[in-house]
Enzyme design. Structure first.
Site, PDB file in Angstrom:
ATOM      1  N   TYR A 100       0.860  -1.262  -0.210  1.00 56.16           N
ATOM      2  CA  TYR A 100       0.108   0.106  -0.162  1.00 56.16           C
ATOM      3  C   TYR A 100       0.613   1.245   0.225  1.00 56.16           C
ATOM      4  O   TYR A 100       0.590   2.332  -0.523  1.00 56.16           O
ATOM      5  CB  TYR A 100      -1.102   0.024   1.232  1.00 56.16           C
ATOM      6  CG  TYR A 100      -2.111  -1.024   0.928  1.00 56.16           C
ATOM      7  CD1 TYR A 100      -2.091  -1.217   0.024  1.00 56.16           C
ATOM      8  CD2 TYR A 100      -3.489  -0.624   2.545  1.00 56.16           C
ATOM      9  CE1 TYR A 100      -3.550  -2.345   0.112  1.00 56.16           C
ATOM     10  CE2 TYR A 100      -4.760  -1.277   2.118  1.00 56.16           C
ATOM     11  CZ  TYR A 100      -4.493  -1.902   1.107  1.00 56.16           C
ATOM     12  OH  TYR A 100      -5.567  -2.409   0.640  1.00 56.16           O
TER      13      TYR A 100
ATOM     14  N   HIS B  96     -17.537  -7.766   8.189  1.00 55.70           N
ATOM     15  CA  HIS B  96     -18.264  -8.038   7.728  1.00 55.70           C
ATOM     16  C   HIS B  96     -19.584  -7.982   8.671  1.00 55.70           C
ATOM     17  O   HIS B  96     -20.142  -7.328   8.497  1.00 55.70           O
ATOM     18  CB  HIS B  96     -18.608  -9.360   6.502  1.00 55.70           C
ATOM     19  CG  HIS B  96     -17.570  -9.466   5.776  1.00 55.70           C
ATOM     20  ND1 HIS B  96     -16.878  -8.787   5.173  1.00 55.70           N
ATOM     21  CD2 HIS B  96     -16.484 -10.892   5.448  1.00 55.70           C
ATOM     22  CE1 HIS B  96     -16.320  -9.206   4.385  1.00 55.70           C
ATOM     23  NE2 HIS B  96     -16.231 -10.274   4.844  1.00 55.70           N
TER      24      HIS B  96
ATOM     25  N   ARG C 144     -31.104 -12.378  11.008  1.00 54.42           N
ATOM     26  CA  ARG C 144     -32.861 -13.053  11.723  1.00 54.42           C
ATOM     27  C   ARG C 144     -32.990 -11.855  13.085  1.00 54.42           C
ATOM     28  O   ARG C 144     -32.517 -12.069  14.075  1.00 54.42           O
ATOM     29  CB  ARG C 144     -32.217 -14.059  12.207  1.00 54.42           C
ATOM     30  CG  ARG C 144     -34.120 -14.753  12.629  1.00 54.42           C
ATOM     31  CD  ARG C 144     -33.649 -15.937  12.723  1.00 54.42           C
ATOM     32  NE  ARG C 144     -34.772 -16.125  12.914  1.00 54.42           N
ATOM     33  CZ  ARG C 144     -35.041 -17.896  14.426  1.00 54.42           C
ATOM     34  NH1 ARG C 144     -33.528 -18.356  14.808  1.00 54.42           N
ATOM     35  NH2 ARG C 144     -35.593 -18.071  14.454  1.00 54.42           N
TER      36      ARG C 144
HETATM   37  C1  BG6 Z   1     -14.101 -12.641   2.235  1.00 53.99           C
HETATM   38  C2  BG6 Z   1     -13.341 -13.815   3.840  1.00 53.99           C
HETATM   39  O1  BG6 Z   1     -13.759 -11.205   3.181  1.00 53.99           O
HETATM   40  O2  BG6 Z   1     -14.608 -12.927   2.838  1.00 53.99           O
HETATM   41  C3  BG6 Z   1     -13.064 -15.137   3.452  1.00 53.99           C
HETATM   42  O3  BG6 Z   1     -11.474 -13.455   3.165  1.00 53.99           O
HETATM   43  C4  BG6 Z   1     -14.585 -15.400   3.406  1.00 53.99           C
HETATM   44  O4  BG6 Z   1     -12.750 -15.452   4.128  1.00 53.99           O
HETATM   45  C5  BG6 Z   1     -15.546 -14.832   1.818  1.00 53.99           C
HETATM   46  O5  BG6 Z   1     -15.406 -17.116   2.467  1.00 53.99           O
HETATM   47  C6  BG6 Z   1     -16.924 -14.702   2.284  1.00 53.99           C
HETATM   48  O6  BG6 Z   1     -17.771 -13.742   1.629  1.00 53.99           O
HETATM   49  P1  BG6 Z   1     -19.059 -14.487   0.385  1.00 53.99           P
HETATM   50  O7  BG6 Z   1     -18.885 -12.669  -0.070  1.00 53.99           O
HETATM   51  O8  BG6 Z   1     -18.368 -15.303  -0.195  1.00 53.99           O
HETATM   52  O9  BG6 Z   1     -19.850 -14.356   1.701  1.00 53.99           O
END
Ligand code: BG6
Length: 797
Positions: free
Chosen positions: A154, A272, A375
């Site tokens: 980066y 996420h 959920r």
């Molecule tokens: C990524 C992770 O951010 O998201 C992975 O590094 C994971 O380990 C993936 O498999 C899952 O993403 P999706 O879009 O397949 O649910």
């Protein structure tokens, strides 16, 4: 004119047309997209397709484009790679093949590979873009640099872009960054500072591709469009629990070198699932399309998250993982990885909306299915008088009530928003969401699909395509700002630190895992529902287990000593305090408890708050043993600790809570304000004989107790019940109960925990009554009882 409202309508229409025109103008110009890492996996799988989709969406709307695929690979190899990828690009299903081929051809024409290694390469790129603009007589709108490269690269790239490849005045720069954004709070901060020295905050677009998933992107708009129905429902009175789940069938094979360093929490929970959590938990901004308002509300949600403890998590590792790591990284057979590939986490949001509602976050590799969802399960408060057979989905209040943002895959096979029919009929934008067609036999979350109002996207879109469009349109609310990122790491880092040596439970993977990974919560603790019979991954060292010891009863300085592992010790002390409280209330109608601050009592307060429902809080008076001279709302304040870990969870009448008056007349612990004397008067007015029923003390590594320090003679003897003292560590000024007052108590408990206390414990066991050197040695109730509570580490080392 006959129609009085017509002028108004016409004016509005004209204004709207003008605004649209201006917006279109603003977009006009040339955009260069530079994809760094253009030959990598992510680029191949998603990014080129995302760029093509961007082109399909924007072509003919006033902007021209050029796409530069860049990497370190030689020009020939790179160009070959890209040619292949471009040939495989697909169009939306509803596009006629001829049109698709035509547009793909145009896109191929606009896309080129170039090697970008040195600063000179970046300069040359900039010159080429300028030359192209001049040649075609185009105005530059902006440049997008998409970093699909490992984070160690980066800084160099950022430096080159900043010094040699910025667009000219009036054009924007957008740099798009892919995770990982650090490994913990400190490294994330360092990376953020480094990037911040090259780019403005508004220039950076940190990707969390879950924010581009259609069901996730719909959470806020859904909450907004259904405000009326949700207003009364989206809170602790109605929501029983929230589940935020991402299960994968794939394992980490092939990428263990990355995975070993990160593990499931850093890989998907910190980013996420946390993003999704904040979208559900945040207060809804008035304007959900304002990036700034969304960010501020997100940050507010982060501030309300209760800190995680070791007991908030359960960890697992699929059985084949260890072998994969040894093979891929050439580790010896003796190497055992502790990296979790599965985690369940219990999160609480401590605000008035969510207090007491468990949020489960869970993710795992090698699970029995691939599915992601959020959920929200509502409490059932109704009783239905009719026989179950007559319950009707949209009328019966007794059927489960839930809202599900189905992120994808699973039984349904596509993203969806589901709302139980007995809740309300939701409103979703009809141009982008349509009702799901019936699928007889399909059950989701315990109910047939027909029990839900179910919607899926009119056009399913890949997350990266959605995000490409948001980057192009400058929609920053779909990206992670620096503040947002750091807030998330602040939340996760202490848990990650505390779990660093935790041995995960092994699971076979797939359906074979059976119920091995089921978990449940009690109070604030999460644990696997099934006991594991044997530990298959040996932990570091062979530390004795709690079951190897019983609670030990002995003598210490001639007084009773209770010793155990921390959890048992805290449980025992909490039981003893409750028993003392119940006895005092029975005899005198009230219980006076004086509590010390610091970290040792925190688990005790939590235990009392969550496990002691018979505690007579309504008749308990809470006093402070000592206080730091800081405002009560300061995180350093002992009272603040009491508030955070106990008071906000139990019901003690306000007039029974007695903080020390360290903050009077807008100053802290000034002698002239006579705060110590005020506290002494309050004690003497309310506590018979100024004799507390129980005083809880700790012992410092220098032998101090309460805020009575070896270097500061105040409070060790004399007639003043409450004194101002000085601590050798910050904040120096303190207020404390004096030894003579402590020694009037009916019972004194001293809690000593942790290996760091081992030395002082040994020393104090041998010394006599020497409070000037070791104030703790002056604790000896004149007619009450003294009991020592020490964990094994403090007592046995
Ligand atoms: C990524 C992770 O951010 O998201 C992975 O590094 C994971 O380990 C993936 O498999 C899952 O993403 P999706 O879009 O397949 O649910």
């Amino acid at each position: 004119m006959k129609c009085p409202g017509c002028w108004k309508m016409l004016t509005v229409a004209m204004c709207m047309a003008l605004v649209a025109c201006l917006q279109a103008q603003e977009l006009q110009g040339h955009v260069s997209v530079i994809l760094l890492g253009a030959t990598g996996d992510l680029a191949k799988k998603y990014l080129w397709q995302g760029l093509f989709q961007l082109y399909l969406d924007e072509v003919g709307k006033g902007c021209s484009f050029s796409f530069h695929g860049a990497a370190l690979t030689s020009t020939k190899q790179g160009q070959e790679f890209i040619t292949k990828v471009l040939e495989s690009l697909s169009c939306p299903e509803d596009m006629v093949p001829r049109r698709c081929a035509e547009l793909r051809g145009q896109f191929q024409q606009l896309s080129q590979y170039r090697r970008l290694r040195t600063n000179e390469d970046y300069m040359a790129l900039s010159k080429d873009i300028e030359a192209q603009l001049e040649h075609k007589g185009l105005r530059e709108a902006g440049r997008v640099f998409y970093f699909s490269v490992p984070p160690f690269a980066y800084a160099d790239i950022a430096r080159s872009i900043n010094s040699s490849c910025r667009p000219g005045p009036g054009a924007w720069l957008r740099v798009v960054l892919e995770k990982p954004f650090g490994h913990d709070h400190l490294s994330a901060q360092q990376l953020a500072t480094e990037l911040g020295s090259f780019f403005q905050e508004e220039e950076m677009y940190r990707v969390d591709h879950y924010l581009g998933k259609q069901a996730v992107a719909q959470i806020l708009p859904f909450r907004d469009q259904n405000r009326k129905a949700l207003d009364g429902l989206w809170n602790r009175h109605h929501v029983e629990r929230v589940e935020i789940i991402m299960k994968e069938t794939v394992d980490a094979g092939g990428r263990t070198s990355f995975y070993e360093e990160y593990g499931v929490i850093r890989d998907v929970l910190q980013n996420h699932l946390t993003e999704v959590l904040t979208l559900v938990a945040m207060e809804l901004p008035y304007n959900v399309s304002s990036s700034e308002a969304v960010l501020q509300h997100k940050l507010q949600a982060f501030r309300a998250l209760r800190g995680l403890q070791k007991g908030s998590a359960v960890l697992g590792q699929y059985q084949a993982y260890g072998e994969q790591v040894r093979r891929e990284q050439q580790k010896p057979d003796s190497f055992h990885s502790l990296t979790p590939t599965f985690a369940g986490i219990l999160v609480h949001v401590d605000n008035l909306r969510w207090e007491g509602v468990p949020f489960f976050l869970m993710s795992g590799k090698a699970m029995d299915e691939r599915v992601g969802y959020v959920r929200i399960l509502f409490r059932n408060q109704a009783y239905c008088a009719q026989n179950e057979k007559r319950w009707v989905a949209d009328q019966s209040q007794c059927l489960p009530r839930q809202i599900v943002f189905y992120i994808g895959h699973g039984e349904l096979g596509s993203p969806a928003v589901l709302v139980s029919r007995n809740l309300f009929r939701p409103s979703l934008p009809s141009e982008s969401w349509k009702e799901v067609e019936g699928r007889p036999g399909l059950h989701l979350f315990g109910r047939p699909l027909s029990d839900y109002y179910a919607y899926s996207p009119v056009r399913e879109q890949d997350a990266y395509s959605v995000l490409m469009s948001h980057i192009f349109h400058g929609r920053k609310d779909s990206f992670i700002t620096t503040e947002n990122l750091l807030a998330s790491w602040v939340f996760w880092t202490p848990l990650l630190d505390s779990l660093a040596h935790e041995v995960p439970r092994l699971y076979p993977g797939g359906a074979e895992s059976g119920h091995l990974l089921d978990f449940e919560f009690r109070g604030t603790q999460l644990r696997f529902s099934r006991q594991q019979l044997e530990q298959l991954v040996p932990g570091p060292g062979s530390a004795p287990k709690p079951s190897d010891f019983q609670v030990l009863r002995a003598k210490y300085r001639e007084s009773p000593l209770i010793s155990a592992w921390p959890e048992e010790l805290i449980a025992k002390l909490a039981d003893d305090i409750e028993a003392t409280a119940v006895r005092a209330v029975r005899r005198f109608g009230e219980f006076h408890l004086a509590l010390s601050g610091g970290s040792s009592p925190v688990p005790l307060l939590q235990q009392l708050a969550t496990r002691h429902y018979g505690f007579p809080w309504a008749h308990t008076h809470l006093w402070l043993v000592d206080e730091r001279c800081v405002p009560l709302r300061d995180p350093e304040s002992n009272f603040q600790g009491l508030q955070a870990h106990l008071l906000q969870h139990v019901r003690v009448p306000h007039y029974n809570v007695h903080p020390m008056p360290v903050h009077l007349h807008q100053r802290l612990c000034a002698e002239e304000d006579r705060g110590a004397q005020m506290y002494a008067s309050e004690i003497s007015a309310l506590v018979t004989n100024s004799s507390f029923d129980l005083v809880l003390l700790g012992m410092g590594t220098d032998g101090h107790t309460a805020s009575l320090f070896p270097q500061s003679p105040a409070g060790l003897e004399g007639t003043q019940p409450v004194v101002l003292t000085r601590s050798p560590s910050k904040p120096h000024q303190r207020m404390s109960l004096s030894l003579p007052l402590i020694n009037r108590a009916r019972k004194v408990a001293v809690l000593v925990m942790g290996r760091l206390k081992r030395e002082i414990t040994m020393l104090v066991s041998r010394v006599g009554h020497e409070p000037k050197k070791w104030p703790i040695s002056g604790v000896l109730p004149s007619s009450g009882q003294l009991v020592w509570y020490m964990d094994y580490e403090a007592f046995l080392g």
